[in-house]
Design a protein around this motif. Sequence first.
Motif, short mmCIF file in Angstrom:
data_model
loop_
_atom_site.label_atom_id
_atom_site.label_comp_id
_atom_site.label_asym_id
_atom_site.label_seq_id
_atom_site.Cartn_x
_atom_site.Cartn_y
_atom_site.Cartn_z
N VAL A 252 0.84 -1.20 0.00
CA VAL A 252 0.00 0.00 0.00
C VAL A 252 0.87 1.25 0.00
CG1 VAL A 252 -1.69 1.31 1.34
CG2 VAL A 252 -1.92 -1.16 1.12
N LEU A 253 1.97 1.21 0.73
CA LEU A 253 2.89 2.35 0.78
C LEU A 253 3.53 2.61 -0.58
CD1 LEU A 253 3.93 4.29 2.97
CD2 LEU A 253 5.85 2.74 3.31
N VAL A 254 3.92 1.56 -1.27
CA VAL A 254 4.49 1.72 -2.62
C VAL A 254 3.45 2.27 -3.59
CG1 VAL A 254 5.46 0.46 -4.57
CG2 VAL A 254 6.23 -0.06 -2.25
N LEU A 255 2.23 1.75 -3.51
CA LEU A 255 1.17 2.25 -4.38
C LEU A 255 0.87 3.72 -4.12
CD1 LEU A 255 -1.33 -0.77 -4.34
CD2 LEU A 255 0.23 -0.11 -6.17
N LEU A 256 0.91 4.12 -2.85
CA LEU A 256 0.69 5.52 -2.51
C LEU A 256 1.76 6.41 -3.13
CD1 LEU A 256 -0.91 7.62 -0.87
CD2 LEU A 256 0.58 7.10 1.08
N SER A 257 3.01 5.99 -3.05
CA SER A 257 4.10 6.76 -3.66
C SER A 257 3.95 6.83 -5.17
CB SER A 257 5.45 6.14 -3.30
OG SER A 257 5.67 6.16 -1.91
N LEU A 258 3.57 5.72 -5.80
CA LEU A 258 3.40 5.72 -7.26
C LEU A 258 2.26 6.64 -7.69
CD1 LEU A 258 3.89 1.92 -8.08
CD2 LEU A 258 5.49 3.79 -8.49
N VAL A 259 1.17 6.64 -6.94
CA VAL A 259 0.03 7.50 -7.28
C VAL A 259 0.43 8.97 -7.18
CG1 VAL A 259 -2.25 8.24 -6.53
CG2 VAL A 259 -1.74 5.82 -6.71
N LEU A 260 1.12 9.33 -6.11
CA LEU A 260 1.55 10.72 -5.95
C LEU A 260 2.53 11.12 -7.06
CD1 LEU A 260 2.03 10.91 -2.07
CD2 LEU A 260 0.14 11.81 -3.43
N PHE A 261 3.43 10.22 -7.40
CA PHE A 261 4.38 10.50 -8.48
C PHE A 261 3.63 10.74 -9.80
CE2 PHE A 261 7.12 9.31 -11.98
CZ PHE A 261 8.33 9.89 -11.66
N GLN A 262 2.65 9.90 -10.09
CA GLN A 262 1.90 10.05 -11.33
C GLN A 262 1.06 11.32 -11.34
OE1 GLN A 262 2.24 8.31 -14.07
NE2 GLN A 262 3.75 6.96 -13.11
N ILE A 263 0.58 11.75 -10.18
CA ILE A 263 -0.18 13.00 -10.11
C ILE A 263 0.71 14.18 -10.48
CG2 ILE A 263 -1.32 14.60 -8.53
CD1 ILE A 263 -2.49 12.19 -7.10
N VAL A 264 1.93 14.21 -9.93
CA VAL A 264 2.86 15.29 -10.26
C VAL A 264 3.21 15.24 -11.75
CG1 VAL A 264 5.13 16.28 -9.80
CG2 VAL A 264 3.77 15.36 -7.92
N ALA A 265 3.43 14.04 -12.27
CA ALA A 265 3.74 13.91 -13.70
C ALA A 265 2.56 14.36 -14.56
CB ALA A 265 4.10 12.46 -14.01
N ALA A 266 1.34 14.07 -14.12
CA ALA A 266 0.16 14.50 -14.88
C ALA A 266 0.02 16.02 -14.87
CB ALA A 266 -1.10 13.85 -14.30
N TRP A 271 -0.40 20.88 -17.80
CA TRP A 271 -0.24 22.34 -17.74
C TRP A 271 1.11 22.84 -18.26
CZ3 TRP A 271 -3.32 20.25 -13.66
CH2 TRP A 271 -4.62 20.76 -13.64
N PHE A 272 2.11 21.98 -18.29
CA PHE A 272 3.43 22.41 -18.77
C PHE A 272 3.97 21.39 -19.78
CE2 PHE A 272 2.82 23.90 -14.43
CZ PHE A 272 3.06 25.26 -14.55
N PRO A 273 3.25 21.10 -20.85
CA PRO A 273 3.72 20.07 -21.78
C PRO A 273 5.01 20.46 -22.49
CG PRO A 273 1.84 21.25 -22.70
CD PRO A 273 1.98 21.71 -21.28
N TRP A 274 5.26 21.77 -22.65
CA TRP A 274 6.47 22.20 -23.34
C TRP A 274 7.73 21.91 -22.53
CZ3 TRP A 274 8.78 25.54 -20.01
CH2 TRP A 274 7.96 26.20 -19.10
#
Length: 281
Positions: A252-266, A271-274
């Motif tokens: 669950v801890l790893v999944l939480l980190s992955l979700v947060l990482f993907q949110i920042v990447a999204a 908003w900043f694709p360039w």
Amino acid sequence: MTMSDTSAVSSSSAPPEAAMPGRSWSQWFVRTPGLLPAATFVAIVLVWEASCRLFEIPSFVLPAPSRILGGFDAVSTSRWFEHVWATLRVALIGYFLSIAISLPIAIILARSEILSRAVYPILVVVQSTPVVAIAPIIIVALGSGDTPRIVITCLITFFPLVVSTTTGLMATPPELIELSRSLRAPVIREITQIRLPFAIPYIFSALKISVTLAVIGAVVAEFVAADKGLGYFIQFSTSMFQVQQAWAGLIVLVLLSLVLFQIVAAVQRIWFPWSLPTERE
């Protein structure tokens, strides 16, 4: 031209995909987003399960994935939500606090060479100090509430933000800086309209790293003093020899980190694709 020459020319002009159909399939498999990591993950789980069954590894040493699933069922949904929210709350507060602290520091370091030489070594000393060693001192000084856990999380996350943001601000082409100063542009416009756009790729690289470090900081703080949270849950389960539950908490801890990482990447992608790197061929 003989018939053999004609056949040679036609065979040489044939597209590579027709000559090697397996290659096009492998390229599709590799380039499909998420397919290769998912296949790798499934392969690792299958090898893990087979190894535990084949070599009869004790569950208290390394439980099989099927036993770890039983660890999820042993804990109620409300209890899982309570532990996840406790860790997520501390991680996010410490993360955003580190952003609020690191950006002004980075701007100051980029603007003043004297302050950069004076402050940067102190930041390196703070980062070099093991947080696990000073965590008990912070707990004693600030109490056992959320405040010390937030401070510990902030200490772990702010250094990559300061370094990467400062590097990005300093990467601005000097001719643009000279042009803005020759036009008597205010300092705030130089920072917001010239330096920060060039620093956006560096900032998001640090944000992705720091959001995972925020989860680590929250867990480290929970190891020292907490009565809820995924770190506390893992430590408690291990002390009670409930290894399957401890592994479930780790997943669950790893999944939480992955979700947060993907949110920042999204956020960067939307908003900043360039600022994203050019896609490799």
